[in-house]
Each structure stands twice: as structure tokens, then as C-alpha cells.
Write an enzyme that holds these catalytic residues in place. Structure first.
Site, mmCIF file in Angstrom:
data_model
loop_
_atom_site.group_PDB
_atom_site.id
_atom_site.type_symbol
_atom_site.label_atom_id
_atom_site.label_comp_id
_atom_site.label_asym_id
_atom_site.label_seq_id
_atom_site.Cartn_x
_atom_site.Cartn_y
_atom_site.Cartn_z
ATOM 1 N N CYS A 139 0.822 -1.238 0.070
ATOM 2 C CA CYS A 139 0.087 0.025 -0.110
ATOM 3 C C CYS A 139 0.939 1.224 0.055
ATOM 4 O O CYS A 139 1.858 1.497 0.704
ATOM 5 C CB CYS A 139 -0.886 -0.205 1.267
ATOM 6 N N CYS A 149 -0.151 3.178 3.806
ATOM 7 C CA CYS A 149 0.129 2.599 5.018
ATOM 8 C C CYS A 149 1.227 1.483 5.116
ATOM 9 O O CYS A 149 1.454 1.053 6.016
ATOM 10 C CB CYS A 149 -1.101 2.278 5.718
ATOM 11 N N CYS A 198 -5.912 -2.085 -0.577
ATOM 12 C CA CYS A 198 -5.293 -2.254 0.884
ATOM 13 C C CYS A 198 -6.180 -2.967 1.695
ATOM 14 O O CYS A 198 -7.531 -2.407 1.909
ATOM 15 C CB CYS A 198 -4.858 -0.920 1.479
ATOM 16 N N CYS A 224 -6.288 0.139 5.235
ATOM 17 C CA CYS A 224 -6.768 1.355 4.986
ATOM 18 C C CYS A 224 -7.676 1.652 3.792
ATOM 19 O O CYS A 224 -8.242 2.520 3.401
ATOM 20 C CB CYS A 224 -5.714 2.654 5.002
ATOM 21 N N CYS A 265 6.335 -12.344 -14.881
ATOM 22 C CA CYS A 265 7.043 -12.862 -15.887
ATOM 23 C C CYS A 265 7.159 -12.082 -17.257
ATOM 24 O O CYS A 265 8.033 -11.886 -18.139
ATOM 25 C CB CYS A 265 6.721 -14.506 -16.465
ATOM 26 N N HIS A 308 3.571 -18.346 -20.047
ATOM 27 C CA HIS A 308 5.060 -17.828 -19.635
ATOM 28 C C HIS A 308 5.681 -17.453 -20.689
ATOM 29 O O HIS A 308 5.509 -17.937 -21.971
ATOM 30 C CB HIS A 308 5.489 -19.133 -18.939
ATOM 31 N N ASP A 365 15.958 -17.842 -18.115
ATOM 32 C CA ASP A 365 14.782 -17.240 -17.537
ATOM 33 C C ASP A 365 15.097 -16.250 -16.394
ATOM 34 O O ASP A 365 15.539 -16.721 -15.485
ATOM 35 C CB ASP A 365 13.885 -18.380 -16.865
#
Length: 647
Positions: free
Chosen positions: A237, A240, A269, A272, A295, A322, A339
Site C-alpha cells: 500500500c 500505510c 489495501c 486502509c 514474467c 509464461h 529465465d
């Protein structure tokens, strides 16, 4: 009668084709048998027009050479001195017997083959196209699964994917964009490290034939993973710093669209309730700035970085969701799987064997060529072929050839020839599926000792069986790398992992962080208000393991403490053990934290449990892991505390 699968497959060709190609195969065999000490007869250049046009495209032909004893070696097939001459004779006699029988029935050998593919043109496209056709559709004993013909919509959708990726990789060739990448890459430091590693490799292995680009790509992978890019599941977040959850999407703004972000995730979040936008950028220029993603972003930006430092690279798209990169090794004369998400190089079977992926289409895109590289990433070619139903194979070959012909119009004859020779080498590689090697999760074992040491592939690790599924590997986050502590807890009642050392990150689902599992499931007994992991009913054994890899962060184990709870009934048993490199240590599942000093100094850790035994029809219940009351919501049933130090 044929005595091998390869000869059986060769016999399936038409009479004219068989007689033509068998003559060539017998010539190769007889040359070796008549001249056993002549090296020139033990080597066949893959780019040789006779081989590439009259043998490579023919079903079963190259397989016969492999069964004779020939082995793949860079741009040649080689019959090593250690190969069995008796095996060569056996395959040769089988082919000769079939040939004699056909000739005795009155069929004549044609003066020239009318069924083999045409001679290699100056561009070499005929041989490459024909060879590609053979590789894609002529697996021994395998035919595509019968199905309805793909619809026009399916073909058009696939064509859009091809065109989109083929156009996208042109961005990597922008000199301006490559310069922006070089501005953020510590090229001098990486180059210096690569030179030192190459020097060490040559000192350790005088026969080392690797080049500076081989070590440069390893250094680039390490830097990209450890120092440059970061993985995003859910954003922290911005207000916060609490955990967020992906709750849907926002409409992209004009600026989002400018950088290729057609999709914008909404990360809400949990504390909050502030909403944080996460645009999924597709422009590598923007990714040099944002330096985060999953990825898609990783492979996109890493491929650009490879091109920026002068490596020949291509973007790899996998239809099972992928993407990654391949880099061409000039010294090894082959394409290397890279990768960046995993910081792994040259382990192409990682996805099928390691992750349990059901592959169907894997395509490579560079600025000059599209190549169907599916077969490099699979050791189960017949299975893969049955899943390739989205488009017709002939349509795919024709479309790829058309895209390549269009893109390569301005290339020099020398460059076209180079592409063709490389493709022929790849196609021979594809014909012979590789077998997974221990410790490599299916990676190749053809590299020299120096190359394997550079990639950290000389240590032994547990290898999952064919029945297991594999997937998750814990690697230190930036916070864990900084604190040099990885602390993990699993609560069976809540069915969640808590990564204490990473802002108490919570991961739901017992199997979401498992490396391998076989015949194991989570059982909830509502009447007894208990929960546990057990073997699946009817199975005699269950296995489960977790894997932690500290090498990508440049760390090793300083100390390990593990707590695991297991419970047995009647003759049921649970065996716990941990493994680091070649050291294996057993420990009890009594629910108490235990220190295991013998694991110190290793960069990888595997913790595993085996469930066996029990009596009667309910034997599967007599060995249990993490048994807890549904009312015990705050107690951990599995915990690992690992202190780390610099490797």
C-alpha cells in the site's frame, strides 16, 4: 524384420523414399565399418545439403543414426570411438535386410529422389521449411489426436499472436532504446566479472571452449534478478505500507496506453482500503524505469538488456502463459534457455519436468525470424503433439515461413545462410528428446565441466519422479536478503503460510508453496473438527517437499532450525529429512524446533516428508502431517528458521 523403433518408423515411408534414404544410411554405416580409423567418416555436418535435404526431412532417418550410435555435437553428428560397433552393425543389417526384400520384389532404386525435398536454394529456405515440417509432424509412432478442424477464428487469433510478438521484438533493435538500457546496466562491472569467470574456467578446464558471451549472460541474469528487477504479486500500500489484494481492474489512462498497458490492476489495501493502480506495461522503455512486474515484464525488459550489451537474443512465448528469453552462444553454436525470473540458464526442461506444465506451443521471436522451439522444452513429444490442436500444423508452418520470408527480404545471402544452418542444427536437436538429469530439473548435461560449474549445476539435488508435480521454490526477497533471515510458518487450520521475515506475507493454500507432491491431499474432518495432510485414498505412499534456493541472492545457509508436526496410527509411518547439496539429515516430526548444523554452508535446502504404512482400508489415514484442531487457529504446525550469510 526391423529390430528397432527407428527402423520401424523408417519403413513407414513410401517405397521410393525408403530406398533412397536407406542407401544414404547404409553408406554412412559402411564408411565407418570399412574405415574404422578415419575420423572424417565418423562425422556428418548437419548443414551438408545431402543431409539436410535428403535425410533430415525423412521420417525415422535421423532416429536411425541416433540408434546406430551417432551423437549430437554442435553442428555435426558424431560417431564417437566409445560407441558400439556391434550396435551400428545391428541397425545397418536391419535396414539392409528391408532394402533387399523390397528390391527382390522387383522395385528399382530411382536414379534420383523425387520425394525428398528440393535442393537447398541460395537462401536455404526450402531445406529449412521441409525439415521443420518433418520435425513438427513426424514423431515416431505418434499422430495428432483426432479433433475437429480448428476454426477460422482460432487461426486468426493465433496469427494475431504471431504478428504481435514478431512486431514487438523490433523494439529491442532501437539504438536509442538500447542506449537507455546501457545507461542503467553496470556493463563494465559485469564484463569484468565475466572475463574473470572465463579465466577461472579455462584454468580449471584446459579444454574449455566457452566464450565471453556465455559468462556475460550469466552475470547479466544475476544482476537483473538480484539488483535490478523486482517481482510483483500484490503491491505494498502506497499509504500505510500494508498488504494489498488484487481485486480487479481499472480502465487504462492515455498514459497507460502510451506505454502498452492495456490492463491496469486494482490493488486494494486490506487495512486502509486505499486503491493502488498497477499498470501492466508492455513497453521495455517504461520497464527500465518501473523495474517491476511478473514474467511478462521480466522477459520483456531482460531481452532488451541482452540486445543492449550485444548478445543475440530472442523472446520466447509459451501458450501456457509464461515467457522467457533465449541467447545464442557463438562458442557453443546453440541457443541457451534463459529465465530471468528464476535466474536460470540452459535448463529447458524446467517447465515441463520441474513445474509440471502441459506444453503445446513454444515460439521464439527475434527481429529476423520466428521459430517453433516447442520440442526443446519437452521430453514428452508424443504428449505435446496431441495437445497441438489450436491450429493445423501445415497452416502453422506455412504462416511462419511466410512471416520469415517477408522479414528476411533485406538480409544478405550470408545472413540467410547463417539462419538456415542454425535452424538445421536446432531441428536435429528437436528430433532427439533429452532426458531430465538429476539436479537440473530437466536441464541439458552437454556442457563442459567449466560451464556447469559456472551455472552451479554440479551439486546433487532431489529429483521429482514422473508422478510428482513440482513448482514453488522459496528465494530470498529484498527484505530477507537484507536481514539475512528467512522465517516461514504454516498453519494447518487456516491453511496458510506466513513469511514472517517478509512483512508477515500471507500465502493461502498448503500446495501453493510446495516444490513436489505425490499422492497427498488436505483432509478436513468436520465431525471431529480436525484437519491434516494425508495420502490419497488407495495410495501406498505419499511424498511432499519444500525447496529453498539462496544462490540467486548470493547467500548460503548459516544455520537451520525446523519444526514439523506429524502423527501416526497403527503401523503408519512418517519419515522427515532435509537435504542440502549432498548432505542429508533426518529429523523427527515431534512438533519441536530442531537445529540441523550439518546443513550449514549450502546454498540450497530441500525439506521432505514420506508417508507410508497403515492397516486396512483406512491405511491412508494412519500417517498424517500437521494434524490440528479447527479451533487451534493461531498455532503453527510447520516452521523453518534459516539464518543466512554471504556466499
Amino acid at each position: 524384420m526391423a529390430v528397432s523403433p527407428a527402423v520401424t518408423t523408417l519403413c513407414e515411408n513410401s517405397n521410393e523414399v525408403f530406398l533412397d534414404v536407406s542407401k544414404l544410411l547404409l553408406t554412412y554405416a559402411d564408411n565407418i565399418l570399412r574405415n574404422p580409423n578415419e575420423e572424417k567418416y565418423r562425422s556428418i555436418r548437419i548443414g551438408n545439403p545431402t543431409f539436410s535435404t535428403k535425410l533430415l526431412p525423412i521420417k525415422g532417418a535421423v532416429e536411425c543414426l541416433f540408434e546406430m550410435g551417432f551423437e549430437e555435437a554442435d553442428t555435426h553428428l558424431v560417431f564417437p570411438k566409445s560407441a558400439s560397433v556391434e550396435q551400428l552393425k545391428l541397425i545397418r543389417e536391419s535396414i539392409a535386410t528391408e532394402r533387399d526384400q523390397r528390391l527382390s520384389r522387383g522395385q528399382m532404386v530411382p536414379p534420383t529422389s523425387q520425394t525428398a525435398v528440393a535442393s537447398v536454394s541460395s537462401q536455404g529456405s526450402s531445406a529449412a521449411a521441409a525439415a521443420a515440417a518433418a520435425v513438427n509432424t513426424s514423431r515416431p509412432g505418434v499422430t495428432p489426436a483426432p479433433s475437429q478442424p480448428p476454426s477460422l477464428e482460432d487461426s486468426m487469433s493465433f496469427f494475431v499472436t504471431l504478428q504481435s510478438n514478431f512486431q514487438h521484438v523490433m523494439l529491442y533493435e532501437s539504438h536509442e532504446l538500447q542506449q537507455k538500457a546501457r545507461d542503467v546496466i553496470p556493463h563494465e562491472r559485469l564484463s569484468s566479472a565475466a572475463k574473470n569467470k572465463l579465466k577461472e574456467a579455462k584454468e580449471a578446464d584446459p579444454e574449455c571452449k566457452l566464450g565471453i558471451e556465455d559468462f556475460m549472460v550469466l552475470e547479466l541474469l544475476r544482476w537483473f534478478k538480484q539488483d535490478f528487477f523486482s517481482w510483483v504479486d500484490c503491491l505494498q500500500c502506497s499509504h500505510c505500507a500494508g498488504p494489498t489484494q488484487n481485486t480487479g481492474s481499472h480502465s487504462p489512462s492515455a498514459d497507460d496506453l502510451r506505454w502498452g498497458a492495456q490492463r491496469v490492476e486494482n490493488h486494494l489495501c486490506q487495512s486502509c482500503k486505499l486503491s493502488t493502480r498497477f499498470p501492466r506495461y508492455n513497453n521495455p522503455e517504461k520497464l527500465l524505469e518501473s523495474r517491476r512486474g511478473r514474467c511478462g515484464e521480466w522477459a520483456n525488459c531482460f531481452t532488451l538488456c541482452c540486445r543492449a550489451v550485444g548478445l543475440e537474443a530472442r523472446y520466447i512465448w509459451d501458450s501456457t502463459d509464461h515467457v522467457w528469453t533465449e541467447v545464442y552462444s557463438v562458442s557453443q553454436r546453440r541457443w541457451l534457455h534463459c529465465d530471468s525470473c528464476e535466474n536460470v540458464c540452459d535448463k529447458p526442461l524446467l517447465y515441463e519436468v520441474g513445474w509440471g506444465k502441459k506444453l503445446s506451443y513454444v515460439l521464439a521471436f527475434s527481429s529476423e525470424q520466428v521459430v517453433d522451439v516447442t520440442w526443446r522444452y519437452s521430453c514428452k513429444h508424443p504428449e505435446v503433439l496431441t495437445r497441438r490442436t489450436r491450429v493445423q500444423e501445415a497452416w502453422l508452418r506455412h504462416t511462419i515461413n511466410g512471416l520469415n520470408a517477408s522479414r528476411q527480404q533485406t538480409l544478405s545471402p550470408e545472413r540467410k545462410k547463417d539462419h538456415t544452418e542454425r535452424l538445421l542444427v536446432e531441428l536435429v536437436e528437436f528430433i532427439s528428446p533429452k532426458k531430465p538429469k538429476p539436479g537440473e530439473l530437466g536441464g541439458r548435461n552437454s556442457g563442459s565441466l567449466a560451464w556447469r560449474i559456472a551455472r552451479g549445476e554440479t551439486g546433487a539435488t532431489a529429483e521429482p519422479s514422473a508422478k510428482q508435480t513440482s513448482g514453488f521454490v522459496f528465494t530470498p526477497t529484498d527484505k530477507e536478503k537484507s536481514s539475512k533471515v528467512l522465517h516461514l510458518r504454516y498453519n494447518s487450520t487456516k491453511d496458510q503460510y506466513c513469511r514472517v521475515s517478509n512483512n508477515s506475507e500471507v500465502i493461502k493454500g498448503w500446495d501453493q508453496c510446495v516444490w513436489t507432491k505425490e499422492s497427498v491431499f488436505r483432509k478436513v474432518e468436520s465431525d471431529w473438527e480436525m484437519v491434516y495432510l494425508a495420502r490419497t485414498e488407495g495410495s501406498s505412499m505419499g511424498r511432499i517437499s519444500w525447496k529453498l534456493d539462496f544462490a540467486p541472492a548470493g547467500l548460503k545457509i548459516k544455520s537451520v532450525s525446523i519444526m514439523a508436526s506429524s502423527q501416526t496410527f497403527q503401523s503408519g509411518t512418517v519419515c522427515w529429512h532435509s537435504q542440502a547439496d549432498q548432505v542429508m539429515a533426518e529429523f523427527t516430526g515431534d512438533g519441536k524446533m530442531q537445529s540441523i548444523p550439518s546443513l550449514s554452508g549450502s546454498s540450497e535446502l530441500i525439506v521432505a516428508a514420506t508417508l507410508e504404512g497403515g492397516d486396512g482400508e483406512s491405511s491412508w489415514q494412519h500417517s498424517q502431517l500437521f494434524r490440528q484442531s479447527l479451533k487451534q487457529s493461531d498455532e503453527s504446525s510447520f516452521e523453518m528458521l534459516i539464518h543466512l550469510e554471504d556466499a
